[in-house]
Design a protein around this motif. Structure first.
Motif, short mmCIF file in Angstrom:
data_model
loop_
_atom_site.label_atom_id
_atom_site.label_comp_id
_atom_site.label_asym_id
_atom_site.label_seq_id
_atom_site.Cartn_x
_atom_site.Cartn_y
_atom_site.Cartn_z
N LYS A 77 -0.38 11.32 1.45
CA LYS A 77 -0.55 10.95 0.11
C LYS A 77 -1.46 9.74 0.03
CE LYS A 77 2.95 10.88 -2.53
NZ LYS A 77 3.08 12.03 -3.51
N PRO A 78 -2.74 9.69 -0.38
CA PRO A 78 -3.78 9.09 -0.38
C PRO A 78 -3.42 7.83 -1.27
CG PRO A 78 -4.64 10.99 -0.62
CD PRO A 78 -3.26 11.30 -0.67
N HIS A 79 -2.75 8.06 -2.24
CA HIS A 79 -2.39 7.00 -3.10
C HIS A 79 -1.06 6.16 -2.96
CE1 HIS A 79 -6.18 7.55 -5.79
NE2 HIS A 79 -6.07 8.66 -5.30
N GLY A 80 -0.55 6.27 -1.81
CA GLY A 80 0.75 5.80 -1.62
C GLY A 80 1.73 6.62 -2.21
N GLY A 109 1.66 5.45 -6.17
CA GLY A 109 0.40 4.98 -7.04
C GLY A 109 -0.10 5.99 -7.98
N ILE A 110 -0.80 5.28 -9.05
CA ILE A 110 -1.49 6.38 -10.00
C ILE A 110 -2.81 6.76 -9.40
CG2 ILE A 110 -2.99 6.04 -12.05
CD1 ILE A 110 -1.34 3.83 -12.84
N HIS A 111 -2.65 8.32 -9.43
CA HIS A 111 -4.03 9.10 -9.26
C HIS A 111 -5.09 8.71 -10.05
CE1 HIS A 111 -2.18 11.72 -5.97
NE2 HIS A 111 -1.09 11.05 -6.54
N GLY A 131 1.88 2.02 -3.23
CA GLY A 131 0.92 2.54 -4.13
C GLY A 131 0.59 1.47 -5.22
N LEU A 132 0.37 0.29 -4.62
CA LEU A 132 -0.52 -0.91 -5.11
C LEU A 132 -0.08 -1.23 -6.56
CD1 LEU A 132 -4.10 -0.59 -3.77
CD2 LEU A 132 -2.94 -2.43 -3.91
N ILE A 181 1.06 -1.18 0.06
CA ILE A 181 -0.02 0.02 0.03
C ILE A 181 0.83 1.31 -0.03
CG2 ILE A 181 -1.59 1.34 1.24
CD1 ILE A 181 -2.97 -1.12 -0.07
N LEU A 223 -0.22 7.63 4.28
CA LEU A 223 -1.56 7.84 3.70
C LEU A 223 -2.24 9.08 3.60
CD1 LEU A 223 -2.98 4.22 3.61
CD2 LEU A 223 -1.78 5.28 1.59
#
Lengths: 364, 308, 309, 297
Positions: D284-287, D290-292, D234-235, D231, D281
């Motif tokens: 940076k809610p998308h890790g 991670g792709i926004h 960013g998955l 996570i 998180l």
């Protein structure tokens, strides 16, 4: 609305209010009342062994927890992998009292309804706090935030001396008007308490879905940006949802503590969170009656598989691990088969059965 | 051969267009003799979704090699479904061709998977542009060549050709497609489909949500593709005006049936087409349109009531 | 898990002893026993063979007529290391009318302590956590408790150590059975055992213990007494030998699957010191008594005398 | 100071093994947006297959590692084929739940073998000596682990960035319908994603098995242990998995190196990753990588 609400066999809604009624026909209401009566009366007619009484209590505890999980995962669409931790919060609220006041203090033994409500509120507070990241996080990232809460909860309980480092904190038997409960009536007594709690929670959720907030929930689940545009606050809605889920979980936790007469962290691990999710899904996400079907189905299944494994173990040579393997294998298989062939859960069967009988005695 | 589906009794013709159809159908039949090589042949297909919702009720159309054919109709007429049926993309929507057959370049592609259809050379550009938002423009275009087996040399050459064709894209090769403008996205989608070196390109509402000028540009591109790459084109449109200008031949759909067809030139002058699809009315047209709407509503209502 | 190799033998013998003397049975009576343990789930690597051992042993008892005409019928249930299921199993056993109960994990033993007392149900847990005995008159430990074992090791260290006060660290499982012995060893030290406990380490699922070992080394730790399951100790032993500390076993030479009999655990690639205790000798010696269980040992040893087998 | 460096180096070593274990999640998530909860079980299966081949069949250890990767490749592919193909198009939560069910099923299958309840260990095949420089030391096992991780991760990044199949796998995660329209066979891509994840899981299993020994509980727990890594990264980013893995590894080493034993703290390495994950998180809610989600309305 049809004039005769005993024989209504179809949809006769003429206003939106009609569609939001708790009971569409008198027949519905009567059947439900009878059913509830039956639930209250049957233990008086014949007695079950302690084991099965405990199993039934267990199912009802899980039902309360799943009602909460369904609010957050089913109605609001937020996957929560930390539900067992919320249940644990409730249980440990009771446990903290036991720890500070002694396990047979009058507050615990006599004022237990208060304790249950208090645990629910504590659960709600923690739920709302954990839900805060929902203001920003979405989808799986949110799920992992709940997972983090689960891990932090487990560690804290396991570490702090106050919580007896995860070892069982005992809670003594409660008092009822008849005096202190004996070992024999313990499970029966809690069956009735649980039944009342389940019925109350069921009506609470049913009513909740008829309110503006209930509609907000499903709107946010389906498309939170659109809900935003309609003037709802998706973030706050999600936080409320977590708070509500936390409340039900907390109540379930307190009940668990009382039924098992002790609180240990082993009952609130990640594994339990996952089992709760499985229950919610097998029951049918986003449906109220799914919250009843799911726990009943999963716990019954566990028992059945156990029996099956035992029989298999007697037939097969003990050198072979088949009996051991059978349990997780069949448990997993049932979940997978369910999801593959009936992803909407048992609630969907219920729906189908209902829609068949809805127009009875008339047909299409 | 055009007469057969039209004459079937279950294909109740919606309005007064019946006579036109018959007339034009005969005429086409004669006309078609001259360039009779059909690349695509859709014969009387019926499509149902979820086993109960019937969307197409016997659609037949033909696309001849090298031509531009337009399929027109209002919302919900079944154009997109027809296109999906051809390109094998019904399955994800739980749809199924229950009756009839589709032939492309001589082979039967009824209820065949999309991958196979693309390999045979019929590629669809989906509705609403559907570019891969998180891939760069260059990657988007490259994905189109996935089904090709004819060597990296040729693919690379084709890749360059795309940038020649859409010079606008060559400037933004490293931008994420999701951040491109609508027109650019449509170009990416077309270029992506062309990378499969299709014999036939199917466009699903390329004008959707684009400014008129851009629509014009896109259709000019389509014409150029048809001309320069010798690609047959089947275009589904709501914008009848521009579609009829560009195409050679057109079909008009209504409630899951073809109600009108003919060379685009003739359809352009057809009073009904003018009235219902181009918004041009002549004396009393408004009233007629109104009546037509009502009759259609009634018909839909009856159908809903009648269905199980 | 928390088992020694001969544990089941001792356990079962004690059990038979109790059963034989508690109930002056008539000829041909069957005694019902219940065992709830983790055949699956956490610690199943110990629980599964444990269950087989118990099962085979009671077969042996019945087949060899150790109790004369009397028989023992022991129901074995999996509880997946969950207290809830253990409780359910226990209730079930009670309904079936058991006269003796065998439990497994520390957690559930502590949780059910009150039930045992209320039901007056004699119980032998597989966990030898000393805390089991507190406030309880129906839980029996047939062999020394973990605390006693740990104190024994501490005494061994003190007796064999030359020079000044030995500095010891404890490497424990983060749970009741791991933590239990710590306070008792501390008590022993307070009571005059000439030893200094420098640090108590609760391990996690570590892939690398280098930092921990170096820290202990820098604090002058000379011995490590560990009280935990196999895997963490194995990882620690590897890291220890990697850092130049040589591991040495004491106790019996273990049965082996491999031609390389690791009486001396020298090689980091051999993570399972197959004995009851391991000593790592490096710049400074470290003793690790481990709760170890060698699967299948018991059934094998009983294979021979079994009639018809 | 050498203590500090030792912590950093150990952290990087552990972190890169985390990254390898996390890679499997990323591969599956990248194309099908599914979080495979059963990944720990596949890691364990990979390790067990390698052991069975070398310990019971007698194949040389290097070859058996490779073979186990191949076998797991096809195993994971068939898992996808049997259980997940039907679920294409179902809500993500159902698919995730299926992987939870799968977890139990694989558990059951592993309990059929001796691996469920007996501990094994790989024969030793690497030199015993330490590799040390300036007071900092790592073992050959760890070094090989890092090398394999670097190779695998480099290979997969190249595959996703440059090869047409890799790009089309990303395309499928982006828009399934559109990718079908250009002729990508979505089920095959999913199968491939699972297969490559299986391959990386077998590699991870081999390495972890060499370090901790072959204990089923320990190995399968890795599926959960690396969640914060996945996570945080960013998955859907391979680079993210590497960076997050190393960050988490170093944090854990620092936690157990500096926090544990002081102020009465213990076992902080277990919980600190989750706390740090939560904090990151929030910002940076998308890790980290991670792709926004590009949401153009």
């Amino acid at each position: 609305m049809s004039t005769n609400r005993w024989l209504a066999t179809g949809n006769y809604f003429t206003s939106y209010q009609d569609e939001q009624r708790l009971f569409f026909t008198h027949l519905d209401r009567t059947i439900l009342t009878m059913f509830l009566l039956l639930l209250f009366v049957w233990p008086l007619l014949f007695t079950l062994s302690n084991k099965y009484m405990l199993v039934i209590d267990n199912i009802l505890i899980a039902v309360v927890a799943i009602i909460g999980l369904n609010i957050v995962t089913g109605f609001a669409g937020l996957i929560s992998i930390g539900h067992a931790a919320f249940v644990g919060i409730g249980a440990y609220t009771v446990a903290s009292f036991s720890r500070t006041l002694g396990d047979s203090h009058v507050i615990i033994t006599h004022a237990w309804p208060l304790m249950i409500v208090l645990s629910g509120l504590t659960g709600a507070v923690f739920g709302a706090i954990v839900g805060l990241p929902a203001m920003r996080l979405k989808h799986l990232y949110l799920a992992i935030a709940t997972l983090s809460f689960q891990m932090i909860f487990t560690w804290t309980i396991n570490f702090l001396e106050f919580f007896n480092q995860g070892q069982t904190i005992s809670i003594s038997r409660v008092f009822w008007f008849t005096g202190k409960l004996g070992r024999k009536d313990h499970y029966l007594f809690w069956y009735y308490v649980l039944l009342v709690v389940v019925v109350l929670s069921g009506f609470m959720v049913r009513n909740l879905l008829r309110t503006r907030y209930g509609r907000c929930l499903s709107a946010v689940r389906d498309n939170d940006r659109a809900a935003d545009a309609m003037g709802m606050h998706p973030g706050l809605t999600k936080v409320y949802a977590f708070g509500l889920a936390g409340f039900f979980a907390g109540v379930a936790g307190a009940l668990h503590a009382y039924v098992y007469r002790g609180v240990g962290f082993e009952s609130f691990t990640l594994h339990h969170s996952i089992t709760y999710l499985a229950m919610a899904i097998v029951g049918g996400l986003g449906t109220l009656n799914g919250s009843f079907w799911g726990p009943a189905a999963i716990i019954t299944l566990e028992l059945q598989v156990e029996t099956l494994a035992e029989h298999a173990g007697q037939i097969l040579p003990s050198t072979w691990n088949l009996a051991t393997a059978l349990k997780p294998f069949s448990f997993g298989l049932v979940i997978v088969l369910f999801l593959m062939f009936e992803p909407r859960g048992i609630a969907n069967w219920w729906r189908i059965v209902r829609s068949y009988t809805k127009l009875w005695p008339f047909r299409y | 051969m055009f007469l057969r589906p039209l004459c079937q009794s279950r294909n109740r013709i919606v309005d007064g267009a019946w006579a036109h159809c018959l007339h034009l159908g005969l005429e086409n039949c004669l006309m078609d003799k001259q360039n009779s090589e059909n690349l695509l042949e859709v014969n009387n297909i019926e499509v149902v979704y979820n086993d109960i919702i019937q969307v197409l009720r016997g659609v037949s159309l033909n696309v001849s090699k090298g031509g531009i054919v337009a399929l027109l109709g209002t919302n919900g007429a079944g154009k997109t479904t027809t296109l999906r049926a051809i390109s094998g993309l019904l399955k994800p929507e739980n749809g199924f061709i229950r009756d009839g057959y589709i032939k492309f370049a001589g082979s039967d592609i009824t209820n065949v998977l999309g991958t196979h259809v693309v390999k045979l050379g019929a590629v669809m550009v989906p509705e609403g542009r559907r570019v891969f938002k998180h891939l760069t423009v260059a990657e988007n275009i490259r994905v189109g060549s996935i089904t090709r087996k004819d060597g990296s040399q040729k693919i690379r050459a084709d890749n360059d050709k795309m940038y020649d064709h859409f010079p606008r894209l060559s400037k933004i090769t490293h931008r994420l497609a999701g951040y491109c403008s609508g027109g650019e996205q449509q170009m990416i989608a077309i270029a992506r489909a062309l990378m499969a070196s299709p014999k036939m390109l199917m466009l699903d509402e390329p004008s959707l949500g684009l400014a008129p000028l851009l629509v014009k540009e896109i259709f000019e591109n389509v014409e150029a593709i048809n001309r320069e790459m010798d690609t047959t084109i089947l275009v589904v449109e709501q914008n009848a005006k521009i579609a009829l200008q560009v195409s050679d031949y057109a079909y008009i759909m209504e409630s899951g049936k073809i109600v009108l067809e003919g060379p685009s030139k003739e359809l352009r002058d057809n009073p009904d087409v003018k009235e219902f699809y181009m918004g041009v009315t002549q004396g009393g047209g408004r009233e007629r349109a109104y009546k037509y709407e009502i009759s259609r509503c009634l018909q839909r209502f009856n159908r809903v009531q009648g269905s199980p | 898990m928390e088992n020694r190799k001969r544990m089941t033998v001792v356990l079962s013998l004690t059990l038979i002893f109790i059963v034989a003397f508690t109930f002056q049975a008539q000829a041909g009576q069957t005694y019902k026993l219940g065992l709830s343990l983790a055949i699956t789930g956490p610690t199943s690597d110990a629980g599964d063979p444990y269950s087989k051992g118990v099962e085979d042993y009671f077969n042996y008892v019945n087949d060899m007529k150790l109790l004369g005409d009397d028989k023992i019928d022991c129901t074995i249930r999996d509880d997946q290391y969950k207290t809830d299921i253990t409780k359910r199993n226990f209730e079930d056993f009670l309904d079936q009318g058991i006269v003796f109960y065998l439990n497994y994990s520390t957690g559930s033993t502590l949780a059910l302590k009150k039930d045992f007392d209320e039901e007056k149900m004699p119980t032998i847990p597989a966990s030898f956590h000393a805390g089991n005995l507190v406030d309880s008159s129906y839980i029996f430990l047939p062999i020394a408790s973990y605390s006693a074992q740990a104190i024994g090791l501490a005494e061994y260290v003190v007796n064999n150590h030359k020079g000044s006060t030995p500095k010891v660290a404890m490497f424990i499982h983060p749970s009741a059975f791991g933590r239990g012995p710590v306070s008792d060893v501390e008590k022993a030290v307070a009571a005059g055992l000439d030893m200094e406990i420098v640090e108590v380490v609760e391990h996690g699922k570590d892939l690398d213990n280098t930092a921990m070992l170096k820290r202990l080394n820098s604090k002058g730790v000379q011995y490590v007494i560990s009280q935990t399951i196999q895997s963490p100790v194995a990882t620690m032993l590897k890291d220890a030998s990697r850092l130049g500390m040589v591991a040495k076993t004491f106790g019996e030479p273990p049965p082996t699957l491999s031609p390389r009999s690791p009486v001396q655990v020298r090689t980091p690639s051999w993570p399972w010191p197959r004995s009851t205790g391991v000593m790592i000798r490096l710049p400074t010696p470290i003793i690790t008594p481990m709760a170890l269980w060698w699967p299948r040992l018991l059934p094998k040893s009983f294979d021979a005398p079994r009639p018809g087998a | 100071m050498s203590y500090f460096f030792q912590l950093v180096v150990s952290g990087i070593v552990v972190g890169s093994i985390y990254a390898l274990a996390a890679l499997g999640f990323v591969l599956i998530y990248k194309s099908s947006k599914v979080l495979n909860i059963a990944h720990g079980q596949i890691i364990a299966a990979g390790a067990f297959i390698a052991y069975a081949l070398t310990g019971w069949v007698g194949i040389p250890i290097y070859i058996s590692f490779l073979l186990s990767m191949v076998i797991t490749f096809f195993l994971a592919m068939s898992v996808e084929r049997i259980f997940l193909r039907r679920l294409i198009g179902e809500p993500i939560i159902s698919v995730i739940m299926v992987t939870i069910g799968l977890m139990s099923i694989i558990d059951g299958l592993i309990f059929l073998t001796p691996f469920g309840s007996v501990n094994f260990s790989f024969p030793q095949f690497l030199p015993q000596e330490l590799i040390s420089f300036g007071g900092v030391s790592i073992s050959w096992t760890q070094l090989v682990g890092v090398i394999v991780t670097v190779l695998m991760i480099g290979g997969f990044s190249w595959f996703f960035k440059k090869s047409t199949v890799g790009i089309s796998m990303r395309a499928v995660s982006d828009d399934q319908f559109a990718s079908m329209s250009v002729g990508i066979s979505v089920p095959r891509v999913f199968g491939l994603a699972w297969a490559t994840a299986g391959l990386s899981a077998a590699a991870a299993g081999g390495i972890i098995g060499n370090i901790t020994g072959l204990n089923f509980e320990t190995l399968q727990a890795f599926g959960i242990t690396v969640f914060p890594v996945v996570i945080l990264g960013g998955l859907d980013s391979i680079l993210g998995a590497v960076v997050a893995g190393i960050i988490m590894g170093v944090i854990q080493q620092f936690a157990s190196g500096y926090l544990d034993g002081n102020w009465g703290l213990n076992g902080t390495a277990e919980v600190l990753p989750y706390i740090i994950l939560l904090i990151i998180l929030l910002f940076k809610p998308h890790g980290l990588f991670g792709i926004h989600e590009i949401e153009r309305v």
